[in-house]
Design a protein around this motif. Structure first.
Motif, PDB file in Angstrom:
ATOM      1  N   SER A  12       6.526   5.163  41.405  1.00 57.23           N
ATOM      2  CA  SER A  12       5.378   5.944  41.852  1.00 57.23           C
ATOM      3  C   SER A  12       4.330   5.938  40.757  1.00 57.23           C
ATOM      4  N   LEU A  13       3.099   5.691  41.143  1.00 50.84           N
ATOM      5  CA  LEU A  13       2.000   5.770  40.188  1.00 50.84           C
ATOM      6  C   LEU A  13       1.697   7.215  39.823  1.00 50.84           C
ATOM      7  N   ARG A  14       2.182   8.153  40.627  1.00 45.23           N
ATOM      8  CA  ARG A  14       1.970   9.567  40.356  1.00 45.23           C
ATOM      9  C   ARG A  14       2.892  10.075  39.250  1.00 45.23           C
ATOM     10  N   SER A  15       4.125   9.578  39.198  1.00 45.63           N
ATOM     11  CA  SER A  15       5.182  10.174  38.384  1.00 45.63           C
ATOM     12  C   SER A  15       5.165   9.701  36.929  1.00 45.63           C
ATOM     13  N   PRO A  16       5.174  10.631  35.964  1.00 46.02           N
ATOM     14  CA  PRO A  16       5.257  10.209  34.566  1.00 46.02           C
ATOM     15  C   PRO A  16       6.607   9.586  34.228  1.00 46.02           C
ATOM     16  N   TYR A  17       7.673  10.033  34.879  1.00 44.35           N
ATOM     17  CA  TYR A  17       8.991   9.446  34.625  1.00 44.35           C
ATOM     18  C   TYR A  17       9.057   8.013  35.156  1.00 44.35           C
ATOM     19  N   SER A  18       8.375   7.773  36.264  1.00 46.48           N
ATOM     20  CA  SER A  18       8.300   6.406  36.780  1.00 46.48           C
ATOM     21  C   SER A  18       7.511   5.519  35.827  1.00 46.48           C
ATOM     22  N   TRP A  19       6.438   6.058  35.262  1.00 52.41           N
ATOM     23  CA  TRP A  19       5.661   5.311  34.253  1.00 52.41           C
ATOM     24  C   TRP A  19       6.533   4.962  33.055  1.00 52.41           C
ATOM     25  N   ARG A  66       6.591  26.367  39.234  1.00 54.10           N
ATOM     26  CA  ARG A  66       5.787  26.441  38.023  1.00 54.10           C
ATOM     27  C   ARG A  66       6.652  26.196  36.789  1.00 54.10           C
ATOM     28  N   ALA A  67       7.871  26.767  36.799  1.00 54.34           N
ATOM     29  CA  ALA A  67       8.769  26.588  35.652  1.00 54.34           C
ATOM     30  C   ALA A  67       9.120  25.114  35.456  1.00 54.34           C
ATOM     31  N   LYS A  68       9.382  24.406  36.564  1.00 55.67           N
ATOM     32  CA  LYS A  68       9.706  22.983  36.450  1.00 55.67           C
ATOM     33  C   LYS A  68       8.498  22.193  35.973  1.00 55.67           C
ATOM     34  N   HIS A  69       7.325  22.560  36.458  1.00 51.90           N
ATOM     35  CA  HIS A  69       6.112  21.860  36.035  1.00 51.90           C
ATOM     36  C   HIS A  69       5.903  21.993  34.529  1.00 51.90           C
ATOM     37  N   LEU A  70       6.087  23.198  34.016  1.00 51.59           N
ATOM     38  CA  LEU A  70       5.926  23.411  32.575  1.00 51.59           C
ATOM     39  C   LEU A  70       6.972  22.644  31.784  1.00 51.59           C
ATOM     40  N   TYR A  71       8.194  22.573  32.320  1.00 52.53           N
ATOM     41  CA  TYR A  71       9.233  21.806  31.650  1.00 52.53           C
ATOM     42  C   TYR A  71       8.868  20.323  31.600  1.00 52.53           C
ATOM     43  N   LEU A  73       5.960  18.960  31.604  1.00 55.60           N
ATOM     44  CA  LEU A  73       4.910  18.735  30.606  1.00 55.60           C
ATOM     45  C   LEU A  73       5.507  18.550  29.211  1.00 55.60           C
ATOM     46  N   GLN A  74       6.453  19.417  28.855  1.00 59.00           N
ATOM     47  CA  GLN A  74       7.092  19.307  27.549  1.00 59.00           C
ATOM     48  C   GLN A  74       7.963  18.064  27.451  1.00 59.00           C
ATOM     49  N   ASP A  75       8.759  17.848  28.471  1.00 61.07           N
ATOM     50  CA  ASP A  75       9.741  16.773  28.434  1.00 61.07           C
ATOM     51  C   ASP A  75       9.072  15.409  28.344  1.00 61.07           C
ATOM     52  N   LEU A  79       9.255  12.517  25.409  1.00 59.03           N
ATOM     53  CA  LEU A  79       9.711  11.151  25.694  1.00 59.03           C
ATOM     54  C   LEU A  79       8.644  10.123  25.331  1.00 59.03           C
ATOM     55  N   ALA A  80       7.399  10.419  25.648  1.00 63.81           N
ATOM     56  CA  ALA A  80       6.318   9.485  25.316  1.00 63.81           C
ATOM     57  C   ALA A  80       6.167   9.352  23.802  1.00 63.81           C
ATOM     58  N   LYS A  81       6.233  10.469  23.092  1.00 67.34           N
ATOM     59  CA  LYS A  81       6.106  10.439  21.635  1.00 67.34           C
ATOM     60  C   LYS A  81       7.228   9.623  21.012  1.00 67.34           C
ATOM     61  N   ALA A  82       8.447   9.798  21.523  1.00 72.65           N
ATOM     62  CA  ALA A  82       9.588   9.064  20.982  1.00 72.65           C
ATOM     63  C   ALA A  82       9.438   7.562  21.181  1.00 72.65           C
ATOM     64  N   ARG A  83       8.704   7.174  22.210  1.00 70.93           N
ATOM     65  CA  ARG A  83       8.509   5.751  22.512  1.00 70.93           C
ATOM     66  C   ARG A  83       7.220   5.207  21.911  1.00 70.93           C
ATOM     67  N   GLY A  84       6.483   6.054  21.218  1.00 74.62           N
ATOM     68  CA  GLY A  84       5.230   5.620  20.614  1.00 74.62           C
ATOM     69  C   GLY A  84       4.135   5.343  21.615  1.00 74.62           C
ATOM     70  N   LEU A  85       4.164   6.048  22.770  1.00 72.96           N
ATOM     71  CA  LEU A  85       3.190   5.827  23.825  1.00 72.96           C
ATOM     72  C   LEU A  85       2.113   6.901  23.792  1.00 72.96           C
ATOM     73  N   ARG A  86       0.891   6.490  23.995  1.00 72.62           N
ATOM     74  CA  ARG A  86      -0.203   7.444  24.118  1.00 72.62           C
ATOM     75  C   ARG A  86      -0.160   8.082  25.498  1.00 72.62           C
ATOM     76  N   LEU A  87      -0.289   9.381  25.565  1.00 69.86           N
ATOM     77  CA  LEU A  87      -0.222  10.101  26.829  1.00 69.86           C
ATOM     78  C   LEU A  87      -1.418  11.025  26.961  1.00 69.86           C
ATOM     79  N   THR A  88      -2.133  10.889  28.075  1.00 73.54           N
ATOM     80  CA  THR A  88      -3.234  11.786  28.402  1.00 73.54           C
ATOM     81  C   THR A  88      -2.988  12.329  29.801  1.00 73.54           C
TER      82      THR A  88
END
Length: 236
Positions: A12-19, A66-71, A73-75, A79-88
């Motif tokens: 999914s182009l929507r999902s950050p986990y898919s990205w 809302r709780a899952k959404h906030l999680y 965002l953190q998660d 994951l992106a930081k650990a992979r050295g990926l820029r995230l906006t």
């Protein structure tokens, strides 16, 4: 009936986990990326949902708390930081997910499926752009050399809507309830943390001698049926 043995990756182009799964596939498992069918997963708008219901299908959807959404965002940030990926983080304003995902079918038809996925993911997750805006899709299309008008207007194309209906029906048939989702025969793997398990499964089950199946349709595709090939309306 025997299960379809073609390995499939629902993205999914929507999902950050898919990205993140997309980046991991290309960076760490390029042989698997080339061997699987890539199938877009998108939440249907009212028209697509009505078409799907009329065809006897359904779409699994659970609104995020809302709780899952906030999680998330953190998660995803971790994951992106650990992979050295820029995230906006993008801001979705009344999104219609057929807009970017049916545009992918235009890119696929013009032989630019991988380039479109790369550019759309980059626009959404690295540049924070609204990929449900037809103008953004047109800009992506221009950048990869495909028909910008056709891509931007894909959600209004009756033929591509029919193809989108087939994809939604396949999502229902394969029991896909979230992304990234990996399918091989009767085996299902859900989530970024199951990607390694899917890779190990596919290598063991399909290539005991270490040889994977032949690549499917230039690395990114929808399998043997072409875009709007005349079977989409029947959903079967």
């Amino acid at each position: 009936m025997a299960a379809d043995r073609t390995p499939r990756f629902y993205f999914s182009l929507r999902s950050p986990y898919s990205w993140l799964a997309y980046r991991t596939l290309l960076d760490e498992y390029p042989d698997i990326a080339a061997a699987v069918e890539w199938r877009p997963f998108f939440e249907p708008d009212q028209l697509s949902e009505e078409m799907l219901t009329e065809a006897g299908g359904s779409f699994p959807y659970t609104p995020m708390s809302r709780a899952k959404h906030l999680y998330v965002l953190q998660d995803v940030g971790r994951l992106a930081k650990a992979r050295g990926l820029r995230l906006t983080w993008p801001v979705d304003r009344a999104p219609v997910w057929e807009v970017p995902h049916l545009a992918y079918l235009v890119a696929l038809r013009e032989g630019r499926g991988p380039e479109y996925i790369a550019a759309a993911y980059r626009a959404r997750w690295e540049e924070g752009r609204d990929i449900c805006d037809p103008a953004v899709v047109a800009d992506i299309a221009t950048g990869i050399g495909i028909d910008a008008r056709a891509a931007a207007g894909a959600a209004d194309d009756p033929g591509l809507r029919r193809e989108g209906l087939r994809l939604l029906h396949d999502i229902d048939r394969d029991g896909v309830f979230g992304v990234p989702f990996f399918v091989h025969g009767y085996s299902r793997f859900w989530g970024l943390d199951r990607l390694g398990d899917f890779v190990g499964h596919l290598r063991q089950r399909t290539a005991p001698a270490g040889r994977l199946p032949e690549p499917v349709g230039a690395a990114v595709g929808l399998g043997p049926r072409s875009v709007d090939d005349g079977h989409a309306g029947g959903c079967g």
